[in-house]
Design a protein around this motif. Structure first.
Motif, mmCIF file in Angstrom:
data_model
loop_
_atom_site.group_PDB
_atom_site.id
_atom_site.type_symbol
_atom_site.label_atom_id
_atom_site.label_comp_id
_atom_site.label_asym_id
_atom_site.label_seq_id
_atom_site.Cartn_x
_atom_site.Cartn_y
_atom_site.Cartn_z
ATOM 1 N N UNK A 181 25.928 21.898 -35.940
ATOM 2 C CA UNK A 181 24.779 21.624 -35.328
ATOM 3 C C UNK A 181 24.215 20.290 -36.021
ATOM 4 N N UNK A 182 24.276 19.254 -35.170
ATOM 5 C CA UNK A 182 23.910 17.924 -35.873
ATOM 6 C C UNK A 182 22.603 17.476 -35.134
ATOM 7 N N UNK A 183 21.677 16.779 -36.208
ATOM 8 C CA UNK A 183 20.486 16.546 -35.393
ATOM 9 C C UNK A 183 20.291 14.984 -35.105
ATOM 10 N N UNK A 184 20.971 14.851 -34.291
ATOM 11 C CA UNK A 184 21.330 13.430 -33.256
ATOM 12 C C UNK A 184 21.507 13.922 -31.774
ATOM 13 N N UNK A 185 21.081 13.013 -31.067
ATOM 14 C CA UNK A 185 21.289 13.379 -29.567
ATOM 15 C C UNK A 185 22.751 13.046 -29.224
ATOM 16 N N UNK A 186 23.206 13.623 -27.941
ATOM 17 C CA UNK A 186 24.568 13.464 -27.455
ATOM 18 C C UNK A 186 24.969 11.990 -27.040
ATOM 19 N N UNK A 187 23.985 11.286 -26.603
ATOM 20 C CA UNK A 187 24.367 9.909 -26.321
ATOM 21 C C UNK A 187 24.791 9.150 -27.440
ATOM 22 N N UNK A 188 24.269 9.300 -28.624
ATOM 23 C CA UNK A 188 24.715 8.659 -29.882
ATOM 24 C C UNK A 188 26.227 9.028 -30.053
ATOM 25 N N UNK A 189 26.659 10.171 -29.968
ATOM 26 C CA UNK A 189 28.123 10.410 -29.988
ATOM 27 C C UNK A 189 29.045 9.999 -28.983
ATOM 28 N N UNK A 190 28.303 9.831 -27.733
ATOM 29 C CA UNK A 190 29.263 9.290 -26.521
ATOM 30 C C UNK A 190 29.444 7.868 -26.652
ATOM 31 N N UNK A 191 28.594 7.124 -27.459
ATOM 32 C CA UNK A 191 28.856 5.768 -27.929
ATOM 33 C C UNK A 191 29.750 5.682 -29.094
ATOM 34 N N UNK A 192 29.780 6.524 -29.957
ATOM 35 C CA UNK A 192 30.422 6.408 -30.922
ATOM 36 C C UNK A 192 31.912 6.840 -30.586
ATOM 37 N N UNK A 193 32.217 7.752 -29.692
ATOM 38 C CA UNK A 193 33.671 8.342 -29.433
ATOM 39 C C UNK A 193 34.148 7.753 -28.118
ATOM 40 N N UNK A 194 33.555 7.138 -27.583
ATOM 41 C CA UNK A 194 34.256 6.643 -26.017
ATOM 42 C C UNK A 194 35.367 5.875 -26.279
ATOM 43 N N UNK A 195 35.529 5.230 -27.346
ATOM 44 C CA UNK A 195 36.760 4.349 -27.572
ATOM 45 C C UNK A 195 37.963 5.321 -28.028
ATOM 46 N N UNK A 196 37.712 6.736 -28.267
ATOM 47 C CA UNK A 196 38.811 7.485 -29.085
ATOM 48 C C UNK A 196 38.884 8.630 -27.909
ATOM 49 N N UNK A 197 38.855 8.549 -26.630
ATOM 50 C CA UNK A 197 39.280 9.313 -25.582
ATOM 51 C C UNK A 197 38.363 10.562 -25.399
ATOM 52 N N UNK A 198 37.105 10.183 -25.726
ATOM 53 C CA UNK A 198 36.008 11.337 -25.274
ATOM 54 C C UNK A 198 35.422 10.851 -23.773
#
Length: 249
Positions: free
Chosen positions: A183-200
């Protein structure tokens, strides 16, 4: 924590008001550097867009419109705003417009000092958040690892180990290949931006999946994804066509 130096613009259609505020800032707020004082709305928009600015002292009643009109014409606002007005009736609207603060004319010195201090604190907090975002992005780019801030620690995880991310408000549940969920205290949008270049891929407002771990796309029940570990993930109606095209390759 406050910034060492804040570059400020003053926008007021009365040159005398600009001069008075400049003098007050020079005397009582030495951390503020007034870069420009502007009396015209059009010129102010142009100068703000091309200049470096941390803090904007903005009159509400301008000759060509209002301070709100000026803000509405700016495509981005990465600076703090302090409204300066002779009209108390605007105060509530200014706050609703996400103003940092407002000052009534004639400007009260303690109120000015307090508003500038709050502006510095908010800008410093914004810089700290930006540094953290850059750190996370750099880690993913350089090592294909991501730093996940948990309640009691920061967990460093290889990107390929992440199967699925589920957003819940300002939190994200991150499922890993060993069956654990963080459980991470950051919104999903942040991980979408971070991981979009890695097949997410974001397949739903609340769900981000690792495309390498998708087992099947099931068309029944409105359409959903079955991950290789058996987890099912809903696909939103708005994203369904896009998801099918991406999965088809």
């Amino acid at each position: 924590m406050t910034m060492q130096r804040m570059k400020a613009f003053i926008v007021d259609d009365e040159p005398g008001n600009c001069e008075n505020l400049e003098n007050l800032l020079a005397t009582y707020c030495p951390e503020v550097e007034v870069v420009k004082s502007l009396n015209n709305l059009e010129t102010a928009v142009e100068e703000i867009l091309k200049g470096e600015i941390h803090l904007l002292f903005l009159d509400i009643e301008l000759t060509e419109g209002t301070g709100f009109d000026l803000l509405a014409r700016l495509p981005r606002r990465d600076f703090e705003v302090i409204f300066v007005t002779a009209y108390d009736k605007y105060a509530l609207r200014a706050i609703r417009f996400n103003a940092l603060d407002y000052l009534l004319k004639p400007v009260d010195i303690p109120a000015l000092v307090a508003a500038v201090k709050k502006a510095g604190e908010r800008l410093a907090a914004r810089e700290e958040n930006l540094r953290m975002e850059n750190l996370l992005k750099n880690m993913v780019a350089a090592e294909k690892r991501i730093a996940l801030p948990l309640a009691d620690r920061i967990e460093f995880v290889e990107v390929q180990r992440i199967l699925h991310c589920r957003g819940e408000g300002n939190y994200t549940h991150i499922s890993l290949d060993d069956g654990t969920t963080l459980l991470v205290s950051r919104p999903l949008k942040e991980y979408e931006e971070l991981l979009s270049d890695y097949g997410f891929l974001r397949v739903h407002q609340s769900h981000l999946v690792n495309l390498r771990e998708v087992g099947a796309y099931v068309k029944s029940d409105g359409g959903y994804i079955r991950m290789k570990d058996g987890t099912t993930v809903p696909v939103s109606r708005q994203r369904r066509e896009m998801v099918m095209q991406v999965l088809k390759g």
